[in-house]
Design a protein around this motif. Structure first.
Motif, short mmCIF file in Angstrom:
data_model
loop_
_atom_site.label_atom_id
_atom_site.label_comp_id
_atom_site.label_asym_id
_atom_site.label_seq_id
_atom_site.Cartn_x
_atom_site.Cartn_y
_atom_site.Cartn_z
N ASP A 158 0.81 -1.22 0.00
CA ASP A 158 0.00 0.00 0.00
C ASP A 158 0.84 1.27 0.00
OD1 ASP A 158 1.03 -0.34 2.51
OD2 ASP A 158 -0.83 0.14 3.59
N THR A 159 2.15 1.12 -0.12
CA THR A 159 3.05 2.27 -0.20
C THR A 159 3.29 2.62 -1.66
OG1 THR A 159 4.17 1.67 1.85
CG2 THR A 159 5.33 3.16 0.36
N ARG A 160 2.92 3.83 -2.05
CA ARG A 160 3.15 4.24 -3.44
C ARG A 160 4.61 4.59 -3.62
NH1 ARG A 160 0.97 5.53 -8.15
NH2 ARG A 160 -1.04 4.79 -7.41
N LEU A 161 5.22 3.98 -4.63
CA LEU A 161 6.62 4.22 -4.93
C LEU A 161 6.75 5.36 -5.93
CD1 LEU A 161 7.83 0.52 -5.36
CD2 LEU A 161 8.25 2.03 -3.41
N ARG A 162 7.64 6.29 -5.62
CA ARG A 162 7.91 7.40 -6.54
C ARG A 162 9.26 7.15 -7.20
NH1 ARG A 162 6.59 12.25 -2.39
NH2 ARG A 162 7.98 10.93 -1.16
N ILE A 163 9.20 6.93 -8.51
CA ILE A 163 10.39 6.59 -9.28
C ILE A 163 10.67 7.71 -10.26
CG2 ILE A 163 11.40 4.94 -10.91
CD1 ILE A 163 9.63 2.79 -9.63
N GLY A 164 11.88 8.21 -10.25
CA GLY A 164 12.23 9.32 -11.13
C GLY A 164 13.49 9.05 -11.92
N SER A 165 13.48 9.46 -13.19
CA SER A 165 14.61 9.26 -14.09
C SER A 165 15.15 10.60 -14.54
CB SER A 165 14.19 8.45 -15.32
OG SER A 165 13.61 7.21 -14.94
N LEU A 166 16.47 10.74 -14.53
CA LEU A 166 17.11 11.95 -15.05
C LEU A 166 17.08 11.92 -16.57
CD1 LEU A 166 18.81 14.52 -14.56
CD2 LEU A 166 20.84 13.06 -14.65
N LEU A 167 16.63 13.03 -17.16
CA LEU A 167 16.57 13.17 -18.62
C LEU A 167 17.46 14.32 -19.04
CD1 LEU A 167 15.22 12.40 -21.36
CD2 LEU A 167 13.44 14.07 -20.80
N TYR A 168 18.29 14.09 -20.06
CA TYR A 168 19.20 15.16 -20.50
C TYR A 168 19.57 14.96 -21.96
CZ TYR A 168 22.65 11.45 -19.50
OH TYR A 168 23.34 10.26 -19.45
N GLU A 169 20.06 16.03 -22.56
CA GLU A 169 20.48 16.02 -23.96
C GLU A 169 21.59 14.99 -24.17
OE1 GLU A 169 20.31 17.34 -27.94
OE2 GLU A 169 19.10 18.15 -26.29
N GLY A 170 21.40 14.13 -25.17
CA GLY A 170 22.45 13.20 -25.53
C GLY A 170 22.50 11.92 -24.72
N LEU A 171 21.45 11.64 -23.94
CA LEU A 171 21.42 10.35 -23.27
C LEU A 171 21.09 9.25 -24.28
CD1 LEU A 171 18.14 9.78 -21.18
CD2 LEU A 171 18.25 11.05 -23.32
N ASP A 172 21.28 8.02 -23.89
CA ASP A 172 20.83 6.89 -24.72
C ASP A 172 19.44 6.53 -24.24
OD1 ASP A 172 20.28 4.34 -25.84
OD2 ASP A 172 22.43 4.03 -26.14
N GLN A 173 18.44 6.67 -25.11
CA GLN A 173 17.07 6.52 -24.66
C GLN A 173 16.79 5.14 -24.07
OE1 GLN A 173 14.50 4.58 -26.08
NE2 GLN A 173 15.57 3.81 -27.88
N ILE A 174 17.47 4.09 -24.54
CA ILE A 174 17.22 2.76 -23.98
C ILE A 174 17.67 2.70 -22.53
CG2 ILE A 174 17.69 0.28 -24.16
CD1 ILE A 174 17.94 0.57 -27.12
N ASP A 175 18.70 3.45 -22.20
CA ASP A 175 19.14 3.51 -20.80
C ASP A 175 18.01 3.99 -19.90
OD1 ASP A 175 21.58 2.85 -21.86
OD2 ASP A 175 22.64 4.60 -21.11
N LEU A 176 17.17 4.87 -20.44
CA LEU A 176 16.04 5.40 -19.68
C LEU A 176 14.79 4.55 -19.89
CD1 LEU A 176 15.02 9.10 -19.28
CD2 LEU A 176 13.31 7.38 -19.78
N THR A 177 14.44 4.31 -21.15
CA THR A 177 13.15 3.70 -21.44
C THR A 177 13.11 2.20 -21.15
OG1 THR A 177 13.76 3.41 -23.78
CG2 THR A 177 12.58 5.43 -23.19
N GLY A 178 14.26 1.53 -21.21
CA GLY A 178 14.26 0.10 -20.87
C GLY A 178 13.85 -0.12 -19.43
N PRO A 179 14.57 0.47 -18.45
CA PRO A 179 14.15 0.35 -17.07
C PRO A 179 12.77 0.97 -16.80
CG PRO A 179 16.45 0.98 -17.18
CD PRO A 179 15.91 1.07 -18.57
N TYR A 180 12.46 2.08 -17.49
CA TYR A 180 11.15 2.71 -17.31
C TYR A 180 10.04 1.72 -17.65
CZ TYR A 180 7.67 6.49 -17.45
OH TYR A 180 6.58 7.31 -17.21
N GLU A 181 10.22 0.99 -18.73
CA GLU A 181 9.23 -0.02 -19.15
C GLU A 181 8.96 -1.02 -18.03
OE1 GLU A 181 6.51 -2.03 -21.57
OE2 GLU A 181 7.57 -0.17 -22.05
N ILE A 182 10.01 -1.43 -17.34
CA ILE A 182 9.88 -2.41 -16.27
C ILE A 182 9.29 -1.78 -15.01
CG2 ILE A 182 11.12 -4.02 -14.78
CD1 ILE A 182 11.03 -4.83 -17.77
#
Length: 255
Positions: A7-31
């Motif tokens: 019942d604890t809502r988890l707050r998950i945040g990802s750093l977004l910046y110019e020139g990142l590799d989107q899979i580095d962000l979106t792969g874990p985000y998907e999970i």
């Protein structure tokens, strides 16, 4: 890490910046976004769209200063990581969030950003093959594994390894069954057509070609790592003679 109460809502945040590799962000985000009772958001230094290393446009949900205390901080990598290594606005935010987070998940060269923020000192860690030898500059012990867990730090090696790291973290947060349900839902059952995903298995000529592509960027990263080491007061030599394998994308000639 104790399991989070359902019942604890988890707050998950990802750093977004110019020139990142989107899979580095979106792969874990998907999970992680599929975990029950979870909110996932992206945070950046601007609300204007940024482009990943291959031109994909992405926009942050909020500025980093407007982020609440996160339960999970995700730090992706990519060529744009270099520009943030000495950006105190970003580094101080990483330090502040990591101090109160249940877990920090670094993906690829996102580990270097964590290192620049002082989060790797005394930790076992991994990162992308081309930067793995630089980890000692941040006071870390390099470990040649796809995912390395040291306390609250979950570091994953190059790009796609972030999915593995996120699944492992998902199991720690909500239990193995929850992680397995997500794995099945996204049909994550890799069967690569070539056995060239690591330097130990890639053909010698392929390894040499990719090393050449990333050579200049690797040199620049070491110069930055040395400056950061001096700022952190870390005395270290790079581990080994250079990059340990070849996982950066050879299609990107900008390396």
């Amino acid at each position: 890490m104790p399991l989070a109460a359902p019942d604890t809502r988890l707050r998950i945040g990802s750093l977004l910046y110019e020139g990142l590799d989107q899979i580095d962000l979106t792969g874990p985000y998907e999970i992680l976004s599929r975990l029950p009772n979870t909110t996932c958001r992206t945070y950046g230094t601007t609300l204007e769209p940024v482009r990943d290393v291959n031109g994909l446009r992405l926009a942050a949900d909020e500025l980093i200063e407007d982020a609440p205390q996160l339960d999970v901080l995700q730090v992706p990598g990519g060529f744009g990581q270099e520009a943030l290594m000495e950006d105190e606005r970003v580094l101080s935010w990483l330090r502040s969030q990591a101090a109160g987070a249940t877990a920090v998940l670094s993906v690829c060269t996102g580990a270097l950003l964590c290192g620049a923020a002082g989060l790797l000192r005394g930790r076992r860690a991994t990162t992308h093959w081309a930067a793995h030898h630089l980890l000692p500059f941040f006071g870390a012990t390099p470990v040649d594994e796809r995912v390395v867990v040291d306390g609250t730090l979950y570091s994953s090696s190059g790009v796609t390894a972030g999915i593995d790291g996120a699944l492992l973290l998902a199991a720690e947060l909500r239990g193995a069954k929850a992680a397995q349900r997500i794995q099945l839902a996204v049909e994550y059952a890799p069967e690569p057509p070539f056995d060239a995903g690591t330097p130990r298995t890639a053909p010698a000529d392929v390894l040499a070609e990719v090393r050449a592509v990333v050579a200049a960027r690797t040199v620049q990263r070491e110069l930055t790592a040395r400056r950061v080491a001096a700022r952190l007061g870390v005395t270290a030599a790079p581990a080994g003679d250079g990059p340990r394998d070849a996982r950066e994308d050879p299609r990107d000639a900008r390396a």
